[in-house]
Design a protein around this motif. Structure first.
Motif, PDB file in Angstrom:
ATOM      1  N   UNK A  32       0.811  -1.221   0.000  1.00  0.00           N
ATOM      2  CA  UNK A  32       0.000   0.000   0.000  1.00  0.00           C
ATOM      3  C   UNK A  32       0.844   1.271   0.000  1.00  0.00           C
ATOM      4  N   UNK A  33       2.028   1.228   0.611  1.00  0.00           N
ATOM      5  CA  UNK A  33       2.904   2.400   0.580  1.00  0.00           C
ATOM      6  C   UNK A  33       3.355   2.678  -0.851  1.00  0.00           C
ATOM      7  N   UNK A  34       3.721   1.632  -1.594  1.00  0.00           N
ATOM      8  CA  UNK A  34       4.157   1.808  -2.979  1.00  0.00           C
ATOM      9  C   UNK A  34       3.038   2.362  -3.846  1.00  0.00           C
ATOM     10  N   UNK A  35       1.826   1.844  -3.677  1.00  0.00           N
ATOM     11  CA  UNK A  35       0.684   2.343  -4.451  1.00  0.00           C
ATOM     12  C   UNK A  35       0.451   3.821  -4.154  1.00  0.00           C
ATOM     13  N   UNK A  36       0.469   4.190  -2.881  1.00  0.00           N
ATOM     14  CA  UNK A  36       0.257   5.585  -2.500  1.00  0.00           C
ATOM     15  C   UNK A  36       1.361   6.482  -3.043  1.00  0.00           C
ATOM     16  N   UNK A  37       2.603   6.014  -2.960  1.00  0.00           N
ATOM     17  CA  UNK A  37       3.735   6.817  -3.441  1.00  0.00           C
ATOM     18  C   UNK A  37       3.609   7.101  -4.928  1.00  0.00           C
ATOM     19  N   UNK A  38       3.288   6.097  -5.714  1.00  0.00           N
ATOM     20  CA  UNK A  38       3.199   6.278  -7.158  1.00  0.00           C
ATOM     21  C   UNK A  38       2.043   7.199  -7.536  1.00  0.00           C
ATOM     22  N   UNK A  39       0.898   7.044  -6.879  1.00  0.00           N
ATOM     23  CA  UNK A  39      -0.223   7.944  -7.168  1.00  0.00           C
ATOM     24  C   UNK A  39       0.126   9.387  -6.797  1.00  0.00           C
ATOM     25  N   UNK A  40       0.847   9.566  -5.705  1.00  0.00           N
ATOM     26  CA  UNK A  40       1.194  10.909  -5.249  1.00  0.00           C
ATOM     27  C   UNK A  40       2.026  11.652  -6.285  1.00  0.00           C
ATOM     28  N   UNK A  41       3.099  11.013  -6.735  1.00  0.00           N
ATOM     29  CA  UNK A  41       4.012  11.713  -7.632  1.00  0.00           C
ATOM     30  C   UNK A  41       3.552  11.650  -9.091  1.00  0.00           C
ATOM     31  N   UNK A  42       2.661  10.714  -9.416  1.00  0.00           N
ATOM     32  CA  UNK A  42       2.008  10.766 -10.729  1.00  0.00           C
ATOM     33  C   UNK A  42       1.065  11.959 -10.807  1.00  0.00           C
ATOM     34  N   UNK A  43       0.416  12.286  -9.688  1.00  0.00           N
ATOM     35  CA  UNK A  43      -0.454  13.467  -9.651  1.00  0.00           C
ATOM     36  C   UNK A  43       0.360  14.733  -9.897  1.00  0.00           C
ATOM     37  N   UNK A  44       1.516  14.825  -9.250  1.00  0.00           N
ATOM     38  CA  UNK A  44       2.396  15.976  -9.463  1.00  0.00           C
ATOM     39  C   UNK A  44       2.853  16.018 -10.922  1.00  0.00           C
ATOM     40  N   UNK A  45       3.166  14.856 -11.498  1.00  0.00           N
ATOM     41  CA  UNK A  45       3.594  14.799 -12.892  1.00  0.00           C
ATOM     42  C   UNK A  45       2.518  15.243 -13.860  1.00  0.00           C
ATOM     43  N   UNK A  46       1.275  14.813 -13.638  1.00  0.00           N
ATOM     44  CA  UNK A  46       0.174  15.225 -14.511  1.00  0.00           C
ATOM     45  C   UNK A  46      -0.056  16.729 -14.404  1.00  0.00           C
ATOM     46  N   UNK A  47      -0.026  17.252 -13.185  1.00  0.00           N
ATOM     47  CA  UNK A  47      -0.247  18.687 -12.986  1.00  0.00           C
ATOM     48  C   UNK A  47       0.818  19.503 -13.723  1.00  0.00           C
ATOM     49  N   UNK A  48       2.090  19.187 -13.495  1.00  0.00           N
ATOM     50  CA  UNK A  48       3.159  19.968 -14.094  1.00  0.00           C
ATOM     51  C   UNK A  48       3.212  19.846 -15.604  1.00  0.00           C
ATOM     52  N   UNK A  49       3.126  18.617 -16.125  1.00  0.00           N
ATOM     53  CA  UNK A  49       3.280  18.423 -17.562  1.00  0.00           C
ATOM     54  C   UNK A  49       2.084  18.935 -18.349  1.00  0.00           C
ATOM     55  N   UNK A  50       0.872  18.809 -17.803  1.00  0.00           N
ATOM     56  CA  UNK A  50      -0.297  19.319 -18.533  1.00  0.00           C
ATOM     57  C   UNK A  50      -0.325  20.844 -18.517  1.00  0.00           C
ATOM     58  N   UNK A  51      -0.012  21.449 -17.364  1.00  0.00           N
ATOM     59  CA  UNK A  51       0.024  22.909 -17.313  1.00  0.00           C
ATOM     60  C   UNK A  51       1.154  23.476 -18.166  1.00  0.00           C
ATOM     61  N   UNK A  52       2.245  22.727 -18.331  1.00  0.00           N
ATOM     62  CA  UNK A  52       3.317  23.171 -19.219  1.00  0.00           C
ATOM     63  C   UNK A  52       2.794  23.355 -20.637  1.00  0.00           C
ATOM     64  N   UNK A  53       1.965  22.440 -21.075  1.00  0.00           N
ATOM     65  CA  UNK A  53       1.388  22.558 -22.418  1.00  0.00           C
ATOM     66  C   UNK A  53       0.330  23.644 -22.492  1.00  0.00           C
ATOM     67  N   UNK A  54      -0.448  23.776 -21.430  1.00  0.00           N
ATOM     68  CA  UNK A  54      -1.590  24.685 -21.479  1.00  0.00           C
ATOM     69  C   UNK A  54      -1.217  26.133 -21.171  1.00  0.00           C
TER      70      UNK A  54
END
Length: 327
Positions: free
Chosen positions: A196-218
């Motif tokens: 469960x720690x690994x699942x939470x960790x990946x979701x956490x930093x994937x959220x940061x990745x989606x936010x940064x990379x999508x806003x970079x384009x937009x």
């Protein structure tokens, strides 16, 4: 233990990455929008893995000792098929250097350095929280991880975890998080807190990745960096993530859906494939927590207000067909 955990996460994510590349509008380069695609692939991979695990339990009653080998074989075959389709359609890697997110080079430099320091601090905070509370907070061990243990340990009686005999544990909640945790446990044969720690960790930093990379384009790299700083600097975001609650995975799917809708609306030639992906991520929000079901309804209503007055009924219907196909 580590290698089976990596394998259990990597193969669904790789399949999801290839599927996203196949549906991604624009040049046929696998490396274009690499961070955004990779971040989205983590969530979509968890979605595919949880659905596959739930289907397996529904058909065969329990995962069993041979589950990991069969599951890996299934994902290997599916990934190979999609990779072959990409190859036949002429997709190529292209230069990764030419397609990195603009926020990696955004001025001024001190904001980039600041963001890096905050990222390191966020990782350290997540690890510290996880070491102090490896079983997570109340919702984690009373709902999500409890449900995962029913799926993992229950054998043919795994459905008892969905009965009203444990009404205080919200048996109506959907199973994306518990199914992923139980699936990882089935790979390694023990219900360790690492899963469960690994699942939470990946979701956490994937959220940061989606936010940064999508806003970079937009909106450009500088604004993307500021948004990342605000998110990572929000104490509740990291603490909820390390507590293994479903709120951060749910926010990931909310954000992914909205980012894909925004990319569709701002592209010069709107492509329905963004809408198909948005529908898929909205559906996975409803498979994560009950609030996700309402989110799907709200998205459809808001799209009606956005599209109908300016473009008419037919464009709205076409958009909803694509969105529903993703759902």
């Amino acid at each position: 233990m580590i290698l089976p955990i990596i394998a259990s996460i990597l193969f669904p994510s790789l399949l999801a990455f290839f599927v996203i590349c196949l549906l991604w509008p624009g040049p046929r380069f696998l490396a274009s929008d690499l961070l955004l695609k990779s971040s989205l692939a983590i969530g979509l991979g968890f979605g595919l893995a949880s659905c596959g695990f739930f289907l397996w339990l529904h058909l065969f009653g329990e995962a069993g000792s041979g589950f990991a080998a069969r599951d890996l074989m299934m994902f290997f075959i599916l990934t190979s098929v999609v990779a072959y389709i990409l190859y036949r359609k002429g997709y190529e890697m292209h230069s990764v250097i030419a397609v990195d997110p603009p926020f990696l080079r955004a001025p001024p430099r001190f904001i980039r350095v600041w963001a890096l320091l905050v990222l390191v601090t966020a990782v350290a905070a997540f690890i510290t929280f996880s070491l102090e509370r490896p079983h997570g907070g109340w919702d984690a061990w009373a709902v999500w991880n409890l449900r995962a243990r029913f799926l993992f340990r229950g054998g043919e009686h795994w459905t008892d975890g969905l009965s009203f005999g444990v009404i205080w544990s919200h048996p109506d909640y959907p199973l994306l998080i518990p199914a992923n945790v139980a699936r990882i446990w089935s790979y390694i044969g023990i219900d360790t807190t690492v899963a469960p720690i690994a699942v939470s960790l990946l979701f956490t930093f994937a959220t940061i990745g989606v936010l940064g990379s999508s806003l970079s384009r937009l909106r450009g790299g500088t604004l993307a960096l500021l948004a990342i700083l605000i998110l990572m600097g929000t104490p509740g975001f990291i603490s909820h993530a390390a507590s293994q609650y479903a709120d951060v995975p749910l926010s990931f799917f909310f954000l992914a859906t909205l980012a894909l809708l925004a990319l569709h609306d701002t592209s010069g030639d709107p492509d329905p494939r963004h809408l198909i992906l948005a529908g898929a991520f909205a559906a996975l929000a409803s498979w994560t927590k009950n609030e996700g079901i309402m989110f799907v309804v709200v998205v459809v209503i808001v799209r009606a207000f956005v599209v109908l007055p300016f473009r008419g009924v037919r464009p709205f219907i076409r958009q909803m067909v694509s969105f529903t196909a993703g759902l």
